[in-house]
Design a protein around this motif. Structure first.
Motif, PDB file in Angstrom:
ATOM      1  N   MET A  50       0.837  -1.200   0.000  1.00  0.00           N
ATOM      2  CA  MET A  50       0.000   0.000   0.000  1.00  0.00           C
ATOM      3  C   MET A  50       0.866   1.241   0.000  1.00  0.00           C
ATOM      4  N   SER A  51       0.482   2.204  -0.799  1.00  0.00           N
ATOM      5  CA  SER A  51       1.066   3.538  -0.704  1.00  0.00           C
ATOM      6  C   SER A  51      -0.098   4.507  -0.529  1.00  0.00           C
ATOM      7  N   TYR A  52       0.193   5.701  -0.102  1.00  0.00           N
ATOM      8  CA  TYR A  52      -0.896   6.640   0.169  1.00  0.00           C
ATOM      9  C   TYR A  52      -0.451   8.059  -0.145  1.00  0.00           C
ATOM     10  N   GLN A  73       0.418  -8.293  -5.245  1.00  0.00           N
ATOM     11  CA  GLN A  73       1.688  -8.972  -5.496  1.00  0.00           C
ATOM     12  C   GLN A  73       1.477 -10.343  -6.135  1.00  0.00           C
ATOM     13  N   LYS A 105      -1.888  -9.892 -10.734  1.00  0.00           N
ATOM     14  CA  LYS A 105      -0.615  -9.526 -10.122  1.00  0.00           C
ATOM     15  C   LYS A 105      -0.088  -8.231 -10.753  1.00  0.00           C
TER      16      LYS A 105
ATOM     17  N   ASP B  43      10.650  -4.144 -13.865  1.00  0.00           N
ATOM     18  CA  ASP B  43      10.131  -5.494 -13.694  1.00  0.00           C
ATOM     19  C   ASP B  43       9.940  -6.218 -15.023  1.00  0.00           C
ATOM     20  N   GLU B  69      10.972 -10.193 -12.799  1.00  0.00           N
ATOM     21  CA  GLU B  69       9.622 -10.592 -13.206  1.00  0.00           C
ATOM     22  C   GLU B  69       8.760 -11.060 -12.043  1.00  0.00           C
ATOM     23  N   GLY B  71       8.560  -9.644  -9.173  1.00  0.00           N
ATOM     24  CA  GLY B  71       8.183  -8.553  -8.293  1.00  0.00           C
ATOM     25  C   GLY B  71       9.312  -8.039  -7.442  1.00  0.00           C
ATOM     26  N   LYS B 155      11.047   0.188  -7.646  1.00  0.00           N
ATOM     27  CA  LYS B 155       9.855  -0.626  -7.797  1.00  0.00           C
ATOM     28  C   LYS B 155       8.662   0.184  -8.273  1.00  0.00           C
ATOM     29  N   VAL B 158       5.637   5.959  -9.062  1.00  0.00           N
ATOM     30  CA  VAL B 158       4.564   6.839  -8.606  1.00  0.00           C
ATOM     31  C   VAL B 158       5.067   7.658  -7.432  1.00  0.00           C
ATOM     32  N   SER B 159       4.896   8.944  -7.526  1.00  0.00           N
ATOM     33  CA  SER B 159       5.340   9.812  -6.448  1.00  0.00           C
ATOM     34  C   SER B 159       4.204  10.032  -5.475  1.00  0.00           C
ATOM     35  N   ILE B 163       4.928   5.545   1.328  1.00  0.00           N
ATOM     36  CA  ILE B 163       4.797   4.158   0.922  1.00  0.00           C
ATOM     37  C   ILE B 163       4.987   3.318   2.157  1.00  0.00           C
TER      38      ILE B 163
END
Lengths: 187, 580
Positions: A50-52, A73, A105, B43, B69, B71, B155, B158-159, B163
């Motif tokens: 999770m990110s927020y 995942q 995934k 990835d 691949e 993750g 990974k 996205v900013s 996280i």
């Protein structure tokens, strides 16, 4: 010329062009990666991260809008999200749960939640993610810290006054480096 | 579908070539406008290298490829291995050059002998790295990785504000390395002219599990065993001992002077065997140890003083100032794990261990002093456990505690080459991580003789999940699966025959392998090194059936060279080690 041979030439020519340009941009490595002697080995948890993002600035009495972004995942039949605000936070959402189904995934799911801080003190939004992967359920908890601008970070304040971190009734004895907790006694 | 290296692409089929073209157009068109930090997720890119090993009379180059691949940074294929044997001392050069994939790439080589990193002269440029070192005769392993695949920051592109990762990062540990605030005790020793006896029983509340939550309706008082208990007078220890198996203690105190009975959340014994395990707070500077203490005793006759640590549960939530049981519940789980090892090695010397717990410990990463530990984990020297109610508490999750203690055991009695990181049952993991985590799960079940690993979370600690370590039905079974590893290890151990499991070896052979051959194996620690060693000590009959049920071909060597068929994902992961 066979189809596969044509494709091969296309790939090779692109690769060559690409490599030529990239090699011009290649920079000298300036770092050396040493083997990290500190390895963190944690407990098993559900295959979701999770990110927020705070969409509004935290302030007492104001709605704080938080965008939650989950990433599967593993291929998951179900991802169920629940959240519960801790003390000094009220939820203003009609429901504190959202379900997602059949997440591949790597795919992402988002959920915007709304809470109102009642005091400008450090607190958390607790978020729970439950996944079902091939019928197996796992869960994972997340905590989102909600903090406010302060002159000193909380950790600095706590270093200066460690006792303030303890529940009432617990006593820090620094000279013996112990925390005294009250026992229930009998007879 | 396996990706054949590009240089051999004349033999690939149309779909593969189309995939490659799509990849280059969709992703590597970025090569004309930006560096490697294009918007293409790493990835989706496989990076391949020519790796050369050279010494007098020997020169060989092989192709190895790394991938993200699966993750995370600890997925299978992020690290690739090669191995070689030197017949005599030689000046060895190992050179890696990138041939495809990420550009510029940043390949890293690390040389190992029996799990220890060997420092070699290193020269490095974009797309290449070289190690140079003089080595004696023997077996060596080399780990090859692409730096961009091994850093978590790559990974996500996205900013975001935050996280939620796990566990807390290393930098956050800096603020807990504070010197303890030591003051000089200036009290006067108590008189010992008229000693009396104080005796009693020490207990704590254990909250059992019900399904995957905590059952507050059936809390039971259990003895605090083997804990350090003292009489304190004028701030000093007047007498000290340890509680017995029933939690009983018997100490002297000075009559007519104010004293206290203090029970430390500490198991300590010196001599042979020896141990020192303490439950401490990571949210107070100096990491003080938790103790529970009686009120003052001032009598002139022998007295009985029973002490009890309450859970602090009031029917709705924990009352923080009464949450005394948690450190002692943790201590009891540690005691069980310690005794499992002690049974196999009666003279064991256990290195000192702090188990960090706080009611503030929660599932965000940040300042450890604020309790932001991310998850329960072992960091190579200490254990950290979650404790924040209505989020995730682990003090009554015995399997979780013992799982982490299992990592302490590996680090001090056996060996683990695990690179750590987040993991779950169905992951396709680096083989070293799979073994370490699978062992942790299985070890917790062995210590407790309970295959049901339960981890409680949620509001009122009422939710959570379980892992049935005895269940052989794993998602993505194989040598890269922690589920397969714990299933195999527990089947070797337990007396319950299920499926292809006909063995009941108990813990002794598992302990023997872990503390001997596994500790010095030239290979990286994995299910292969473990099973190969087990077969050399015990009759292999029945072992292949258990491993076979997890899609593992019969293990014939420590490197997994005998694995021919189970090769997961789109890219080639076999052989696990490239032999030179």
């Amino acid at each position: 010329m066979k189809f596969s041979a044509l494709l091969l030439i296309s790939v090779v020519s692109m690769t060559t062009a690409c490599n030529q340009e990239q090699s011009l941009k290649a920079v000298e490595k300036t770092h050396v990666h040493k083997k990290d002697s500190t390895v963190f080995t944690g407990k098993p948890q559900a295959p979701v991260t999770m990110s927020y993002e705070f969409l509004t600035v935290p302030a007492a009495g104001e709605i704080l809008q938080i965008l939650l972004k989950f990433k599967a995942q593993q291929d998951s039949e179900m991802l169920q999200i629940n959240y519960r605000p801790s003390a000094h936070l009220d939820s203003v959402d009609a429901t504190q749960q959202k379900d997602f189904t059949n997440l591949a995934k790597g795919s992402e799911a988002t959920f915007i939640i709304n809470v109102i801080p009642t005091q400008e003190t450090m607190t958390y939004v607790n978020v729970f993610a439950s996944t079902s992967v091939m019928g197996k359920k796992q869960s994972r908890a997340f905590a989102i810290p909600v903090s406010f601008d302060q002159a000193l970070p909380s950790s600095v304040i706590l270093k200066k006054n460690p006792q303030s971190q303890l529940p009432a009734g617990f006593e820090l004895q620094p000279e013996q480096n112990i925390i005294i907790m009250p026992a229930t006694e009998s007879p | 579908m396996k990706h054949t290296p590009l240089v051999n692409s004349v033999s690939v089929d149309k779909s593969l070539l189309l995939s490659f073209i799509a990849l280059f157009y969709a992703g590597f068109t970025g090569c004309s406008s930006s560096s490697s930090s294009s918007s293409v997720s790493v990835d989706s890119v496989e990076t391949c290298y020519d790796v050369s090993l050279t010494y007098t009379g020997f020169n060989k180059t092989s192709r190895l490829c790394t991938t993200r691949e699966h993750g995370g940074v600890n997925g299978l294929g992020v690290y690739r291995f090669l191995r070689f044997s030197l017949p005599v001392t030689a000046n060895v050069s190992i050179q890696v050059n990138t041939v495809s994939g990420i550009n510029p790439s940043d390949p890293d080589l690390v040389l190992f002998k029996n799990g220890d990193v060997l420092e070699a002269a290193l020269s490095t440029t974009a797309n290449s790295e070289r190690l140079q070192i003089t080595l004696g005769a023997g077996d060596y392993a080399v780990e090859l990785s692409e730096y961009r695949y091994t850093v978590e920051s790559s990974k996500s592109n996205v900013s975001l504000t935050g996280i939620v990762t796990s566990p807390a990062d290393e930098s956050s540990h800096a603020d807990i390395n504070l010197p303890a605030a030591i003051d000089v005790v200036s009290s006067t020793p108590c008189s010992s002219g008229n000693d009396k006896v104080v005796s009693g029983v020490v207990t704590y509340d254990r909250v059992p599990h019900i399904v995957t939550g905590l059952d507050y309706n059936n809390i039971i008082a259990l003895p605090v065993q083997e804990a350090v208990v003292s009489v304190i007078c004028n701030g000093q220890e007047y007498s000290t001992g340890v509680t017995d198996q029933s939690g009983a203690y018997n100490l002297i105190f000075p009559a007519n002077q104010e004293s206290f009975v203090r029970v430390r959340a500490q198991l300590k014994k010196t001599g042979t065997p020896a141990w020192d395990f303490s439950v401490v707070s990571n949210t107070v500077a100096g990491k003080p140890t938790y103790v529970m203490q009686s009120s003052a005793i001032t009598g002139s006759v022998n007295i009985t003083e029973d002490l009890h640590a309450e859970s602090g549960w009031n029917g709705v939530s924990y009352i923080a100032e009464k949450r005394v049981a948690a450190p002692f519940a943790i201590l009891d789980s540690v005691r069980k794990a310690k005794n499992k090892v002690l049974f196999e090695s009666p003279n064991a010397q256990f290195p000192q261990l702090n188990i960090n717990w706080s009611e503030l410990n929660t599932t965000t990463s940040g300042s450890v002093l604020l309790g932001q530990i991310g998850t329960s984990f072992f960091d190579g020297s200490e254990i950290f456990l979650l404790g924040m109610q209505d989020n995730d508490t682990d003090e009554y999750d015995e399997h979780v505690i013992i799982h982490e203690w299992g990592h302490y055991f590996e680090a001090n009695f056996s060996r683990s080459d695990s690179i750590g990181g987040a993991h779950t049952s169905g992951d396709i993991l680096d083989v070293r991580v799979a073994f370490g985590e699978g062992f942790g799960n299985a070890f917790s079940a062995m210590v407790l003789d309970d295959a049901m690993y339960i981890d409680v979370t949620g509001l009122s600690q009422s939710e959570g999940f379980f892992i049935d370590v005895e269940n052989n039905n794993c998602i993505n079974p194989g040598w890269y699966s922690e589920c397969s590893v714990h299933s195999i290890l527990y089947d070797l151990y337990d007396t319950n025959d299920d499926g292809t499991d006909t063995l009941a070896l108990g813990f002794s052979p598992i302990y023997a392998v872990l503390t001997t051959n596994q500790k010095v194996t030239p290979a990286f620690t994995s299910i292969f090194s473990f099973i190969q060693s087990l077969k050399t000590i015990y009759l292999p009959s029945g072992i292949d059936q258990i491993t076979g049920a997890q899609n593992i071909d019969p293990v014939l060597d420590m490197y997994g060279d005998s694995q021919l068929t189970n090769n997961p994902g789109d890219t080639n992961k076999l052989p696990l080690y490239q032999a030179y």
